[in-house]
Design a protein around this motif. Structure first.
Motif, PDB file in Angstrom:
ATOM      1  N   LEU A  45       0.831  -1.199   0.000  1.00  0.00           N
ATOM      2  CA  LEU A  45       0.000   0.000   0.000  1.00  0.00           C
ATOM      3  C   LEU A  45       0.871   1.258   0.000  1.00  0.00           C
ATOM      4  O   LEU A  45       2.065   1.206   0.279  1.00  0.00           O
ATOM      5  CB  LEU A  45      -0.931  -0.006   1.215  1.00  0.00           C
ATOM      6  CG  LEU A  45      -1.931  -1.171   1.278  1.00  0.00           C
ATOM      7  CD1 LEU A  45      -2.719  -1.123   2.590  1.00  0.00           C
ATOM      8  CD2 LEU A  45      -2.879  -1.148   0.089  1.00  0.00           C
ATOM      9  N   GLY A  46       0.273   2.380  -0.284  1.00  0.00           N
ATOM     10  CA  GLY A  46       1.029   3.625  -0.457  1.00  0.00           C
ATOM     11  C   GLY A  46       1.338   4.361   0.826  1.00  0.00           C
ATOM     12  O   GLY A  46       0.940   5.533   1.000  1.00  0.00           O
ATOM     13  N   ALA A  74      -7.963   5.937  -0.798  1.00  0.00           N
ATOM     14  CA  ALA A  74      -8.027   4.713  -1.608  1.00  0.00           C
ATOM     15  C   ALA A  74      -7.281   3.572  -0.929  1.00  0.00           C
ATOM     16  O   ALA A  74      -7.785   2.433  -0.864  1.00  0.00           O
ATOM     17  CB  ALA A  74      -7.455   4.973  -3.001  1.00  0.00           C
ATOM     18  N   ASP A  75      -6.087   3.858  -0.402  1.00  0.00           N
ATOM     19  CA  ASP A  75      -5.321   2.809   0.265  1.00  0.00           C
ATOM     20  C   ASP A  75      -5.920   2.451   1.614  1.00  0.00           C
ATOM     21  O   ASP A  75      -5.788   1.305   2.072  1.00  0.00           O
ATOM     22  CB  ASP A  75      -3.865   3.239   0.423  1.00  0.00           C
ATOM     23  CG  ASP A  75      -3.067   3.061  -0.858  1.00  0.00           C
ATOM     24  OD1 ASP A  75      -3.179   1.994  -1.471  1.00  0.00           O
ATOM     25  OD2 ASP A  75      -2.352   3.991  -1.249  1.00  0.00           O
ATOM     26  N   THR A  76      -6.572   3.400   2.273  1.00  0.00           N
ATOM     27  CA  THR A  76      -7.255   3.081   3.527  1.00  0.00           C
ATOM     28  C   THR A  76      -8.398   2.104   3.273  1.00  0.00           C
ATOM     29  O   THR A  76      -8.609   1.163   4.052  1.00  0.00           O
ATOM     30  CB  THR A  76      -7.773   4.355   4.204  1.00  0.00           C
ATOM     31  OG1 THR A  76      -6.658   5.108   4.685  1.00  0.00           O
ATOM     32  CG2 THR A  76      -8.687   4.031   5.380  1.00  0.00           C
ATOM     33  N   LEU A  82      -8.562  -5.528   3.838  1.00  0.00           N
ATOM     34  CA  LEU A  82      -7.618  -6.587   4.185  1.00  0.00           C
ATOM     35  C   LEU A  82      -7.753  -6.994   5.642  1.00  0.00           C
ATOM     36  O   LEU A  82      -7.462  -8.129   6.009  1.00  0.00           O
ATOM     37  CB  LEU A  82      -6.181  -6.125   3.908  1.00  0.00           C
ATOM     38  CG  LEU A  82      -5.787  -6.022   2.433  1.00  0.00           C
ATOM     39  CD1 LEU A  82      -4.439  -5.311   2.288  1.00  0.00           C
ATOM     40  CD2 LEU A  82      -5.739  -7.397   1.787  1.00  0.00           C
ATOM     41  N   ASN A  83      -8.204  -6.065   6.481  1.00  0.00           N
ATOM     42  CA  ASN A  83      -8.413  -6.355   7.894  1.00  0.00           C
ATOM     43  C   ASN A  83      -9.844  -6.773   8.200  1.00  0.00           C
ATOM     44  O   ASN A  83     -10.257  -6.797   9.347  1.00  0.00           O
ATOM     45  CB  ASN A  83      -8.031  -5.138   8.739  1.00  0.00           C
ATOM     46  CG  ASN A  83      -6.542  -5.073   9.004  1.00  0.00           C
ATOM     47  OD1 ASN A  83      -6.003  -5.894   9.737  1.00  0.00           O
ATOM     48  ND2 ASN A  83      -5.863  -4.126   8.386  1.00  0.00           N
ATOM     49  N   ALA A  91     -11.997   7.869   4.431  1.00  0.00           N
ATOM     50  CA  ALA A  91     -11.202   7.775   5.656  1.00  0.00           C
ATOM     51  C   ALA A  91      -9.714   7.710   5.334  1.00  0.00           C
ATOM     52  O   ALA A  91      -9.307   7.453   4.196  1.00  0.00           O
ATOM     53  CB  ALA A  91     -11.621   6.544   6.463  1.00  0.00           C
ATOM     54  N   TYR A  92      -8.908   7.931   6.352  1.00  0.00           N
ATOM     55  CA  TYR A  92      -7.453   7.952   6.243  1.00  0.00           C
ATOM     56  C   TYR A  92      -6.882   7.118   7.394  1.00  0.00           C
ATOM     57  O   TYR A  92      -7.511   6.978   8.441  1.00  0.00           O
ATOM     58  CB  TYR A  92      -6.927   9.386   6.333  1.00  0.00           C
ATOM     59  CG  TYR A  92      -7.580  10.341   5.357  1.00  0.00           C
ATOM     60  CD1 TYR A  92      -6.967  10.691   4.163  1.00  0.00           C
ATOM     61  CD2 TYR A  92      -8.835  10.882   5.631  1.00  0.00           C
ATOM     62  CE1 TYR A  92      -7.587  11.563   3.260  1.00  0.00           C
ATOM     63  CE2 TYR A  92      -9.472  11.742   4.742  1.00  0.00           C
ATOM     64  CZ  TYR A  92      -8.835  12.083   3.564  1.00  0.00           C
ATOM     65  OH  TYR A  92      -9.460  12.940   2.679  1.00  0.00           O
ATOM     66  N   THR A  93      -5.683   6.592   7.203  1.00  0.00           N
ATOM     67  CA  THR A  93      -5.054   5.745   8.217  1.00  0.00           C
ATOM     68  C   THR A  93      -3.762   6.366   8.711  1.00  0.00           C
ATOM     69  O   THR A  93      -2.967   6.877   7.918  1.00  0.00           O
ATOM     70  CB  THR A  93      -4.717   4.353   7.647  1.00  0.00           C
ATOM     71  OG1 THR A  93      -5.910   3.749   7.143  1.00  0.00           O
ATOM     72  CG2 THR A  93      -4.111   3.441   8.723  1.00  0.00           C
TER      73      THR A  93
END
Length: 285
Positions: A45-46, A74-76, A82-83, A91-93
């Motif tokens: 992921l980015g 997008a990566d979040t 995946l989780n 949303a953001y991680t």
């Protein structure tokens, strides 16, 4: 606004192991291979590199460092899927380079929220438990595992100097009775608020909460969006502090594992990512 992250990953690793046919050794090998594949996908992921910044809804920014990293929307979505969680889309991680927690951020364009309300923790918990029952029914219909809200891990508390509201909720997975703790923070701004949810384990709550708060020091509103920059004529929200708790405390996130060594894995390959990682919510083999 990001509202819910359903807790589903407590089943995943155990299911992979259970599906493996043959000897216990073959089952263990299958589970290990599944972990490595999960690690490979997460490492791809980015994740932001140290010194670079990620924007949150063009209202705030998080600066990645040697200790903490960041994913865009997008990566979040991919990370949460995946989780074992549904993708929220907005949303953001944030996550530690070395650690076993992650945080989910989102911005709600609700307007300026007055912070003079007194908080009734008991009344809020009663409402949240009622919401949890309805939420679990929706999750069953959508095919996601359910979690039952047990009570406060941290009763709601507001810091008027930092303009941050914080509380923690304790959940139990209905599938395998594993505990999940969400600690939610609402960071007030001029035109709305940021939701920041910490996903961790009760066993590591204190240390992870301290680390989470340290990571949030790298998060701030951009010029013109700070709470102190409100001026007459700006939109004022129709909700207060209590509504922030009721509107967000029942959101549940789950994890298939911690994130320890994530940047090392990005650099050195997926095989290293999940080596020795504590599984926060997976079943024991």
């Amino acid at each position: 606004m990001w509202k819910q992250i359903a807790g589903a990953a407590a089943l995943a690793l155990a299911s992979w192991a259970a599906q493996a046919q043959g000897t216990p050794a073959e089952a263990a090998s299958s589970a290990a291979n599944a972990e490595q594949e999960l690690g490979r996908q997460i490492s791809a992921l980015g994740w932001l590199k140290p010194g670079t910044s990620g924007s949150v809804a063009n209202k705030a920014a998080f600066k990645a460092s040697e200790k903490y990293t960041f994913l865009g929307t997008a990566d979040t979505d991919k990370f949460l899927q995946l989780n074992g969680n549904p993708p929220p889309g907005d949303a953001y991680t944030i996550a530690p380079v070395q650690g076993s927690w992650f945080g989910i951020l989102s911005f709600a364009d609700e307007g300026y929220i007055k912070d003079d309300e007194q908080i009734d923790a008991a009344a809020l918990l009663k409402q949240l438990k009622e919401q949890n029952v309805a939420s679990n029914e929706r999750k069953r219909q959508q095919g996601y595992p359910t979690m039952t809200l047990e009570g406060w891990a941290i009763p709601p508390r507001y810091d008027s100097s930092s303009k941050r509201l914080e509380w923690g909720t304790r959940f139990i997975s209905d599938a395998d009775k594993q505990p999940v703790v969400n600690v939610s923070t609402r960071i007030l701004g001029r035109s709305g608020y940021t939701s920041a949810v910490l996903v961790t384990s009760p066993a590591t709550l204190d240390a992870d909460l301290a680390d989470f708060k340290s990571a949030l020091k790298d998060y701030d509103y951009v010029s013109g969006e700070k709470y102190s920059e409100w001026k007459q004529g700006d939109k004022v929200a129709a909700i207060g502090l209590g509504a922030l708790v009721v509107g967000g405390a029942a959101a549940v996130a789950s994890s298939k594992g911690g994130l320890k060594g994530i940047l090392l894995a990005i650099a050195a390959g997926a095989a290293a990512l999940w080596t020795g990682i504590k599984k926060l919510f997976g079943r024991k083999s």
